[in-house]
Design an enzyme around this catalytic site. Structure first.
Site, PDB file in Angstrom:
ATOM      1  N   ASP A  11       1.213  -1.080   0.378  1.00 45.12           N
ATOM      2  CA  ASP A  11       0.476   0.065   0.559  1.00 45.12           C
ATOM      3  C   ASP A  11       1.134   1.034  -0.186  1.00 45.12           C
ATOM      4  OD1 ASP A  11      -2.589  -1.106   0.247  1.00 45.12           O
ATOM      5  OD2 ASP A  11      -2.642  -1.475   2.261  1.00 45.12           O
ATOM      6  N   ASP A 130     -13.796  -5.485  -4.385  1.00 42.46           N
ATOM      7  CA  ASP A 130     -13.748  -5.190  -2.299  1.00 42.46           C
ATOM      8  C   ASP A 130     -15.178  -5.410  -2.096  1.00 42.46           C
ATOM      9  OD1 ASP A 130     -11.149  -3.884  -2.800  1.00 42.46           O
ATOM     10  OD2 ASP A 130     -11.790  -2.313  -2.752  1.00 42.46           O
TER      11      ASP A 130
END
EC number: 4.3.2.10
Length: 253
Positions: A11, A130
Site C-alpha cells: 500500500d 472489494d
C-alpha cells in the site's frame, strides 16, 4: 498445470509504503522500490502496488515510482488505485507496469474495462473487487475504500467484467481484511467458480495454511498477502515450500 502465484502487496501513499515493511535488510522500510527489490530477490511471483490516496495530484509520484521499480525488478508489477480511464492505463504501462487494476471506476462504468482491454489486451487489465458479506451466500461490492455501498452483487459483477474483457479479478474480502482469520472462502469459491479468468484471493491471511486454503478450498489462481510478509513472519520461500508440500504447484523461489 499453471503454477499458483504468491503476490505480496504494497500500500503506497505519496510514494511511501504505509503499512511498513519490516525487512531487516532494508535501508529504508518506507521506500517501495527497496521493498520491491527485496521481494524480487526473495522469489515473489508478482508484486502489487496500490496507491491508496489515489489522487491525480500524486499520480506523477506513482509514475516515477513504477518506473524506478520496473528498472530494478524482474517480476511482473500490477498497479492500482485511482485508475479511471484508458489514458491512465496507457500511462502506467508506459511507466513500466505489467498490469493495471481498475476498482471504483469499473463499478461506476464497466465499459471502461472493455475499452482498456480492447486497446491494450485483457492480459494487462485487472479488476479489483472489494466485497462484504450482506447475507449468507451473498456479497455486495463496496467502493471508495469500503465506505460506499453500491447494492451490486459481487458475483454478478465479476461475471460482467469478465465478459467485458478483464483478464483477472483481484478479490478482497472486506470482512476479513486485516483480521488474519483467513480468506473468505465461500466468497472466493463463488467467484472462482463463476468466472473463466484467474481470481487472486486477498484479505485476511494470517498463516501459511490460509494461503493453501485459498487455492484448495477457495479455488483461487493466486494468493495475495501483505502483513505476513512485510513484518518478516514468513518469507516468500517458506510460503512456497508450504504450498508445495500441500500439493499445490508453485514456482519454487
Amino acid at each position: 498445470m499453471l503454477k499458483t502465484r504468491i503476490i505480496p502487496c504494497l500500500d503506497v501513499a505519496d510514494g511511501r509504503v504505509v503499512k511498513g515493511v519490516n525487512f531487516v535488510d532494508l535501508r529504508d522500510a518506507g521506500d517501495p522500490v527497496e521493498a520491491a527489490r527485496a521481494y524480487d530477490a526473495a522469489g515473489a511471483d508478482e508484486l502489487c502496488f496500490l496507491d491508496i490516496h489515489a489522487t491525480h495530484e500524486n499520480r506523477g509520484t506513482m509514475y516515477d515510482l513504477v518506473t524506478r521499480t520496473a528498472e530494478q525488478c524482474f517480476m511482473p508489477l500490477t498497479v492500482g488505485g485511482g485508475v479511471r480511464t484508458h489514458q491512465d492505463v496507457r500511462a502506467l504501462l508506459l511507466a513500466g507496469a505489467d498490469k493495471v487494476s481498475f476498482n471504483s471506476a469499473a463499478v461506476a462504468d464497466p465499459t471502461v474495462v472493455a475499452e482498456a482491454a480492447d486497446r491494450f489486451g485483457s492480459q494487462c487489465i485487472v479488476v479489483a473487487i472489494d466485497a462484504k458479506t450482506v447475507a449468507p451466500g451473498r456479497w455486495e461490492i463496496f467502493t471508495h475504500g469500503g465506505r460506499r455501498a453500491t447494492g451490486i452483487d459481487a458475483v454478478a459483477f465479476a461475471c460482467d467484467v469478465a465478459s467485458r474483457g478483464a483478464g483477472e479479478i483481484l478479490l478482497t474480502s472486506m470482512d476479513r481484511d486485516g483480521t488474519r482469520a483467513g480468506f473468505n472462502l465461500p466468497l472466493t469459491r463463488a467467484i472462482s467458480d463463476a468466472v473463466p479468468i484467474p481470481v487472486i484471493a486477498s484479505g485476511g491471511v494470517g498463516t501459511l495454511d490460509h494461503l493453501v486454503e485459498g487455492v484448495t478450498e477457495g479455488g483461487a489462481s493466486a494468493v495475495l498477502a501483505a502483513s505476513i510478509f512485510h513484518f518478516g513472519e514468513f518469507t516468500i520461500g517458506e510460503a512456497k515450500a508450504h504450498m508445495a508440500s500441500a500439493g499445490i504447484p508453485v514456482r519454487l523461489a
